[in-house]
Design an enzyme around this catalytic site. Sequence first.
Site, PDB file in Angstrom:
ATOM      1  N   LYS A 205       3.246  11.291   6.724  1.00 10.34           N
ATOM      2  CA  LYS A 205       2.457  11.112   7.941  1.00 10.34           C
ATOM      3  C   LYS A 205       3.052  11.840   9.144  1.00 10.34           C
ATOM      4  O   LYS A 205       2.840  13.021   9.331  1.00 10.34           O
ATOM      5  CB  LYS A 205       2.231   9.626   8.214  1.00 10.34           C
ATOM      6  CG  LYS A 205       1.325   8.965   7.161  1.00 10.34           C
ATOM      7  CD  LYS A 205       0.828   7.633   7.614  1.00 10.34           C
ATOM      8  CE  LYS A 205       0.017   6.937   6.519  1.00 10.34           C
ATOM      9  NZ  LYS A 205      -1.230   7.629   6.162  1.00 10.34           N
TER      10      LYS A 205
ATOM     11  N   ASP B 293       9.669   2.832   1.535  1.00  7.59           N
ATOM     12  CA  ASP B 293       8.492   3.625   1.900  1.00  7.59           C
ATOM     13  C   ASP B 293       8.315   3.532   3.416  1.00  7.59           C
ATOM     14  O   ASP B 293       7.745   2.568   3.933  1.00  7.59           O
ATOM     15  CB  ASP B 293       7.263   3.079   1.161  1.00  7.59           C
ATOM     16  CG  ASP B 293       5.987   3.846   1.503  1.00  7.59           C
ATOM     17  OD1 ASP B 293       5.980   4.578   2.507  1.00  7.59           O
ATOM     18  OD2 ASP B 293       4.991   3.686   0.774  1.00  7.59           O
TER      19      ASP B 293
ATOM     20  N   PHE C 192       0.864  -1.179   0.000  1.00 10.44           N
ATOM     21  CA  PHE C 192       0.000   0.000   0.000  1.00 10.44           C
ATOM     22  C   PHE C 192       0.896   1.224   0.000  1.00 10.44           C
ATOM     23  O   PHE C 192       1.559   1.537   0.993  1.00 10.44           O
ATOM     24  CB  PHE C 192      -0.936   0.048   1.207  1.00 10.44           C
ATOM     25  CG  PHE C 192      -1.871   1.232   1.131  1.00 10.44           C
ATOM     26  CD1 PHE C 192      -3.023   1.169   0.367  1.00 10.44           C
ATOM     27  CD2 PHE C 192      -1.556   2.431   1.768  1.00 10.44           C
ATOM     28  CE1 PHE C 192      -3.868   2.273   0.256  1.00 10.44           C
ATOM     29  CE2 PHE C 192      -2.387   3.536   1.658  1.00 10.44           C
ATOM     30  CZ  PHE C 192      -3.548   3.456   0.903  1.00 10.44           C
TER      31      PHE C 192
END
Length: 401
Positions: free
Chosen positions: A255, A226, A141
């Site tokens: 984030k 990531d 994801f």
Amino acid sequence: MSTTADAIRSADAHSAHTYHPLPVVVATAEGAWMTDVEGRRYLDMLAGYSALNFGHGNRRLLDAAHAQLERVTLTSRAFHHDRFADFCTELAALCGKEAVLPMNTGAEAVETAVKTARKWGYEVKGVPDGHAKIVVAADNFHGRTTTIVSFSTDHEARDHYGPYTPGFEIVPYGDLTALAAAVTSNTVAVLLEPIQGEAGVLVPPAGYLRGVRELTRERNVLFMADEIQSGLGRTGKTFACEHEDVVPDVYILGKALGGGVVPVSAVVADLDVLGVFRPGEHGSTFGGNPLACAVALEVIAMLRTGEYQQRATELGDHLHRELNLLVGGGAVTAVRGRGLWAGVDIDPSRGTGREISEKLMELGVLVKDTHGSTIRIAPPLVISKEDLDWGLDQLRSVLGA
């Protein structure tokens, strides 16, 4: 003041239904706790999918934001501003790299990394133009843009959004043999999550990341990590790759870099990688804006203390000890994760992940399900041991364990 039901009805009537949130409407939040529009308090055990590593309303981050709001919030990259150089310098140093390319959201950062790898492949490695390949992992994801869903194996994210962007090779996560077989002379990068979050907090086999690092170095391929969810303290290290003493060529961050205050993301690498860009070839109006830089600089300063990494380690060890006691008792079939991050597979006899999440909500604990039977637990790193234990007590109660 509107009731929960009123607020949900209004949201459903006037927004696209791209999410299926739990039926709670948050009005205020502080630390690890949130309060809804009717005054009920909930323990946040999700932390905005790790965007809120430092808790809601963190005083240091709010003070940094307030101070910058009084000065300047946006110049665009048409001009310099006085927070940009410090942000790039400090973030590069935190990552042990030379350069930073700032963006806003995690998906933007992944898109930027894809462009970076392709341009590097053509201009540095010498791959024929239009033939670059990037190897990715199944069950990944990385976001939901058109390019990113082109290499997703999640049907909900991918179906009916074609035609899809070519140039990606998907291999099983954790399988070094399959990865090695997929890398060719036209491969420019391997893009991986060090821990797969959305897939259920999947930790790869020991030695996998080290093997990826060795393979990519041998084959002259970029290793792009990531760390949008796994990075910045969540797993007990600044970066999840550190658990195997691995340094990738490219960090993709987001984030928690914005502290839950503003969206901030970045691609961080050495100049032999990011140096392929020239003015006008990539950018963002809001990327690296003064407000974002001010907040991110405070996040970096907080991470430099090591306090949050230590809390994630110590509380994470406690979390996993307690969760693993539930395995094999008919309530939980498996627990995975690292630091203050866990994927808990619920025995189907006790309900789906969604049903367990709703029951926990009724007891004042907020988590989120994924892939049917799994719930994810990722509280803010500032959570107290007492609050963490209270949340775990509610989980035991719901599971009848």
